[in-house]
Design a protein around this motif. Structure first.
Motif, PDB file in Angstrom:
ATOM      1  N   ILE A  37      -6.678  -5.657 -17.812  1.00 32.96           N
ATOM      2  CA  ILE A  37      -6.451  -5.654 -16.369  1.00 32.96           C
ATOM      3  C   ILE A  37      -5.143  -4.957 -16.018  1.00 32.96           C
ATOM      4  O   ILE A  37      -5.048  -4.270 -15.000  1.00 32.96           O
ATOM      5  N   LYS A  38      -4.139  -5.063 -16.874  1.00 37.00           N
ATOM      6  CA  LYS A  38      -2.890  -4.354 -16.602  1.00 37.00           C
ATOM      7  C   LYS A  38      -3.085  -2.844 -16.721  1.00 37.00           C
ATOM      8  O   LYS A  38      -2.488  -2.071 -15.953  1.00 37.00           O
ATOM      9  N   GLU A  39      -3.909  -2.422 -17.676  1.00 38.17           N
ATOM     10  CA  GLU A  39      -4.188  -0.988 -17.801  1.00 38.17           C
ATOM     11  C   GLU A  39      -4.872  -0.479 -16.547  1.00 38.17           C
ATOM     12  O   GLU A  39      -4.559   0.603 -16.038  1.00 38.17           O
ATOM     13  N   LYS A  40      -5.800  -1.265 -16.012  1.00 40.53           N
ATOM     14  CA  LYS A  40      -6.503  -0.882 -14.785  1.00 40.53           C
ATOM     15  C   LYS A  40      -5.539  -0.837 -13.602  1.00 40.53           C
ATOM     16  O   LYS A  40      -5.508   0.124 -12.833  1.00 40.53           O
ATOM     17  N   LEU A  41      -4.718  -1.872 -13.455  1.00 43.90           N
ATOM     18  CA  LEU A  41      -3.794  -1.949 -12.323  1.00 43.90           C
ATOM     19  C   LEU A  41      -2.728  -0.864 -12.376  1.00 43.90           C
ATOM     20  O   LEU A  41      -2.256  -0.398 -11.335  1.00 43.90           O
ATOM     21  N   SER A  42      -2.342  -0.463 -13.577  1.00 50.09           N
ATOM     22  CA  SER A  42      -1.272   0.528 -13.721  1.00 50.09           C
ATOM     23  C   SER A  42      -1.648   1.888 -13.140  1.00 50.09           C
ATOM     24  O   SER A  42      -0.777   2.735 -12.924  1.00 50.09           O
ATOM     25  N   ARG A  43      -2.937   2.112 -12.859  1.00 53.80           N
ATOM     26  CA  ARG A  43      -3.366   3.385 -12.276  1.00 53.80           C
ATOM     27  C   ARG A  43      -3.042   3.461 -10.786  1.00 53.80           C
ATOM     28  O   ARG A  43      -3.057   4.550 -10.203  1.00 53.80           O
ATOM     29  N   PHE A  44      -2.759   2.318 -10.165  1.00 53.07           N
ATOM     30  CA  PHE A  44      -2.537   2.272  -8.722  1.00 53.07           C
ATOM     31  C   PHE A  44      -1.057   2.056  -8.455  1.00 53.07           C
ATOM     32  O   PHE A  44      -0.559   0.941  -8.447  1.00 53.07           O
ATOM     33  N   LYS A  45      -0.384   3.187  -8.275  1.00 54.88           N
ATOM     34  CA  LYS A  45       1.072   3.195  -8.243  1.00 54.88           C
ATOM     35  C   LYS A  45       1.589   3.148  -6.808  1.00 54.88           C
ATOM     36  O   LYS A  45       0.844   3.310  -5.851  1.00 54.88           O
ATOM     37  N   GLY A  46       2.895   2.952  -6.718  1.00 57.97           N
ATOM     38  CA  GLY A  46       3.549   2.918  -5.419  1.00 57.97           C
ATOM     39  C   GLY A  46       4.296   1.622  -5.224  1.00 57.97           C
ATOM     40  O   GLY A  46       3.908   0.567  -5.735  1.00 57.97           O
ATOM     41  N   ALA A 101      10.711  -5.807   2.300  1.00 59.90           N
ATOM     42  CA  ALA A 101      11.556  -4.725   2.800  1.00 59.90           C
ATOM     43  C   ALA A 101      11.252  -4.422   4.262  1.00 59.90           C
ATOM     44  O   ALA A 101      10.107  -4.576   4.726  1.00 59.90           O
ATOM     45  N   GLU A 102      12.271  -4.023   4.979  1.00 63.63           N
ATOM     46  CA  GLU A 102      12.156  -3.511   6.348  1.00 63.63           C
ATOM     47  C   GLU A 102      11.437  -4.471   7.302  1.00 63.63           C
ATOM     48  O   GLU A 102      10.532  -4.090   8.051  1.00 63.63           O
ATOM     49  N   ASN A 103      11.844  -5.732   7.249  1.00 65.59           N
ATOM     50  CA  ASN A 103      11.413  -6.729   8.239  1.00 65.59           C
ATOM     51  C   ASN A 103       9.910  -6.978   8.293  1.00 65.59           C
ATOM     52  O   ASN A 103       9.363  -7.351   9.330  1.00 65.59           O
ATOM     53  N   THR A 104       9.227  -6.747   7.182  1.00 67.19           N
ATOM     54  CA  THR A 104       7.842  -7.189   7.013  1.00 67.19           C
ATOM     55  C   THR A 104       7.782  -7.894   5.673  1.00 67.19           C
ATOM     56  O   THR A 104       8.383  -7.426   4.704  1.00 67.19           O
ATOM     57  N   PHE A 105       7.064  -9.021   5.609  1.00 72.60           N
ATOM     58  CA  PHE A 105       7.045  -9.737   4.330  1.00 72.60           C
ATOM     59  C   PHE A 105       6.063  -9.077   3.363  1.00 72.60           C
ATOM     60  O   PHE A 105       6.450  -8.374   2.445  1.00 72.60           O
ATOM     61  N   CYS A 106       4.769  -9.277   3.575  1.00 70.05           N
ATOM     62  CA  CYS A 106       3.769  -8.725   2.660  1.00 70.05           C
ATOM     63  C   CYS A 106       2.398  -8.836   3.300  1.00 70.05           C
ATOM     64  O   CYS A 106       2.081  -9.837   3.956  1.00 70.05           O
ATOM     65  N   SER A 107       1.580  -7.818   3.109  1.00 65.12           N
ATOM     66  CA  SER A 107       0.222  -7.826   3.665  1.00 65.12           C
ATOM     67  C   SER A 107      -0.840  -8.001   2.587  1.00 65.12           C
ATOM     68  O   SER A 107      -1.994  -7.578   2.761  1.00 65.12           O
ATOM     69  N   GLY A 108      -0.467  -8.612   1.453  1.00 65.34           N
ATOM     70  CA  GLY A 108      -1.449  -8.893   0.408  1.00 65.34           C
ATOM     71  C   GLY A 108      -1.644  -7.738  -0.547  1.00 65.34           C
ATOM     72  O   GLY A 108      -0.694  -7.053  -0.930  1.00 65.34           O
ATOM     73  N   SER A 109      -2.880  -7.477  -0.930  1.00 61.14           N
ATOM     74  CA  SER A 109      -3.192  -6.418  -1.899  1.00 61.14           C
ATOM     75  C   SER A 109      -3.378  -5.081  -1.201  1.00 61.14           C
ATOM     76  O   SER A 109      -3.948  -5.008  -0.107  1.00 61.14           O
ATOM     77  N   ASP A 110      -2.923  -4.027  -1.852  1.00 64.69           N
ATOM     78  CA  ASP A 110      -3.174  -2.677  -1.363  1.00 64.69           C
ATOM     79  C   ASP A 110      -4.678  -2.378  -1.482  1.00 64.69           C
ATOM     80  O   ASP A 110      -5.307  -2.618  -2.520  1.00 64.69           O
ATOM     81  N   LEU A 111      -5.258  -1.858  -0.421  1.00 70.05           N
ATOM     82  CA  LEU A 111      -6.712  -1.670  -0.381  1.00 70.05           C
ATOM     83  C   LEU A 111      -7.202  -0.652  -1.403  1.00 70.05           C
ATOM     84  O   LEU A 111      -8.361  -0.714  -1.840  1.00 70.05           O
ATOM     85  N   ASN A 112      -6.364   0.291  -1.786  1.00 74.03           N
ATOM     86  CA  ASN A 112      -6.785   1.257  -2.809  1.00 74.03           C
ATOM     87  C   ASN A 112      -7.109   0.553  -4.125  1.00 74.03           C
ATOM     88  O   ASN A 112      -8.093   0.872  -4.793  1.00 74.03           O
ATOM     89  N   ALA A 113      -6.262  -0.406  -4.490  1.00 68.74           N
ATOM     90  CA  ALA A 113      -6.512  -1.166  -5.716  1.00 68.74           C
ATOM     91  C   ALA A 113      -7.710  -2.085  -5.537  1.00 68.74           C
ATOM     92  O   ALA A 113      -8.542  -2.238  -6.440  1.00 68.74           O
ATOM     93  N   VAL A 114      -7.818  -2.705  -4.364  1.00 70.07           N
ATOM     94  CA  VAL A 114      -8.919  -3.633  -4.103  1.00 70.07           C
ATOM     95  C   VAL A 114     -10.267  -2.931  -4.237  1.00 70.07           C
ATOM     96  O   VAL A 114     -11.211  -3.453  -4.842  1.00 70.07           O
ATOM     97  N   LYS A 115     -10.366  -1.724  -3.678  1.00 68.67           N
ATOM     98  CA  LYS A 115     -11.633  -0.987  -3.727  1.00 68.67           C
ATOM     99  C   LYS A 115     -11.994  -0.577  -5.147  1.00 68.67           C
ATOM    100  O   LYS A 115     -13.176  -0.515  -5.503  1.00 68.67           O
ATOM    101  N   ALA A 116     -10.988  -0.298  -5.960  1.00 66.99           N
ATOM    102  CA  ALA A 116     -11.259   0.160  -7.327  1.00 66.99           C
ATOM    103  C   ALA A 116     -11.620  -0.986  -8.257  1.00 66.99           C
ATOM    104  O   ALA A 116     -12.336  -0.799  -9.233  1.00 66.99           O
TER     105      ALA A 116
END
Length: 295
Positions: A37-46, A101-116
């Motif tokens: 799973i880490k190998e899979k997740l490592s493809r979605f950077k940022g 960062a920048e006065n927003t906490f977190c919006s959960g998972s990035d959709l690019n990773a979720v879709k993959a």
């Protein structure tokens, strides 16, 4: 809190804790393949997870991906685990502030990773990774808080111990995505506010403002954003609870975690061991010499 540091004699129970200090909820016996799973997740950077430790024993953990409302990319999920590992071995630590960062906490998972991560098996593996990580975060022997500025959505609302700004919003939007919480958010939410209120928040994807969060017990306090540096106010808040030596602060957190997670008999035995590690220690002897009990 699952991560135990020792200064003097180590009992049999403490030795068992030492070997299990990073014990996680899931391993290969549960079908968890961490490498895969880490190998899979490592493809979605940022983005990044940034850790700063202060000389006063307070650390800051910043969820840093403002271009995507601080959503977790795959590499950020991996980095979060690495930062928690670092904090687990921080002997001088007292407290931790998690913020976005920048006065927003977190919006959960990035959709690019979720879709993959498209299959139920991969989805559950991602959940196992994040549940392991967030459980270790909750068990850290540090007084910890999530300082919510702006929006905390989906997985971003699944962190425990909230201190909230007066212009923030917490919302469990999982149902709108055809999902339920998977990072441990439902179980923790029930523990904090009870099943009746938790059902309303999850089934209605309700927007929870600061006052409502405080009334529910979801948040511990509200910090005004009308100050020059809200994060500084979060530091002031946590410093109320982190006075004194690191070993005693950590001992306090350990007995609370043990009492929350164990049956009474086991919690009592753990409390005895933790007590024994601070009894006669430098902080105890100094307090006795100064007669500070009633001051």
């Amino acid at each position: 809190m699952g991560i135990f540091l020792w200064r003097r004699t180590i009992s049999t129970l403490n030795i068992r804790w030492l070997h299990c200090r990073c014990l996680t909820l899931y391993n290969s016996s549960h079908g968890y393949d961490e490498v895969k799973i880490k190998e899979k997740l490592s493809r979605f950077k940022g983005g990044s997870i940034n850790l700063s430790k202060m000389d006063n024993g307070i650390a800051e953990l910043c969820i840093n991906n403002p271009a995507r409302m601080n959503a977790f990319t795959g590499t950020m999920m991996i980095e979060l685990e690495e930062r928690i590992s670092d904090l687990e071995s921080w002997h001088d630590g007292k407290g931790l502030i998690v913020y976005g960062a920048e006065n927003t906490f977190c919006s959960g998972s990035d959709l690019n990773a979720v879709k993959a991560i498209s299959t139920p098996q991969e989805g559950m593996m991602m959940c196992m990774l994040m549940q392991n990580t967030l459980t270790r975060l909750q068990r850290l022997p540090l007084i910890s808080l999530a300082f919510i500025q702006g929006k905390a959505l989906g997985g971003g609302a699944e962190l425990p111990q909230l201190v909230i700004s007066d212009e923030s919003e917490v919302r469990f939007v999982h149902k709108q995505m055809g999902l339920v919480p998977g990072w441990g958010g439902a179980a923790r939410l029930i523990e904090i506010i009870g099943s009746r209120h938790a059902l309303k928040l999850l089934s209605g994807s309700l927007r929870v403002n600061p006052v409502h969060a405080l009334e529910l017990g979801l948040a511990d306090d509200i910090i005004s954003t009308g100050v020059d540096d809200s994060l500084l106010e979060a530091h002031k808040w946590i410093m109320q609870y982190t006075k004194g030596s690191a070993d005693v602060n950590q001992a306090v957190k350990k007995v609370i975690t043990s009492g929350r997670e164990n049956i009474l008999a086991d919690a009592l035995r753990a409390e005895k061991e933790i007590f024994g590690n601070v009894w006669g220690g430098p902080a105890n002897l100094q307090a006795l010499a100064k007669g500070t009990k009633h001051k």
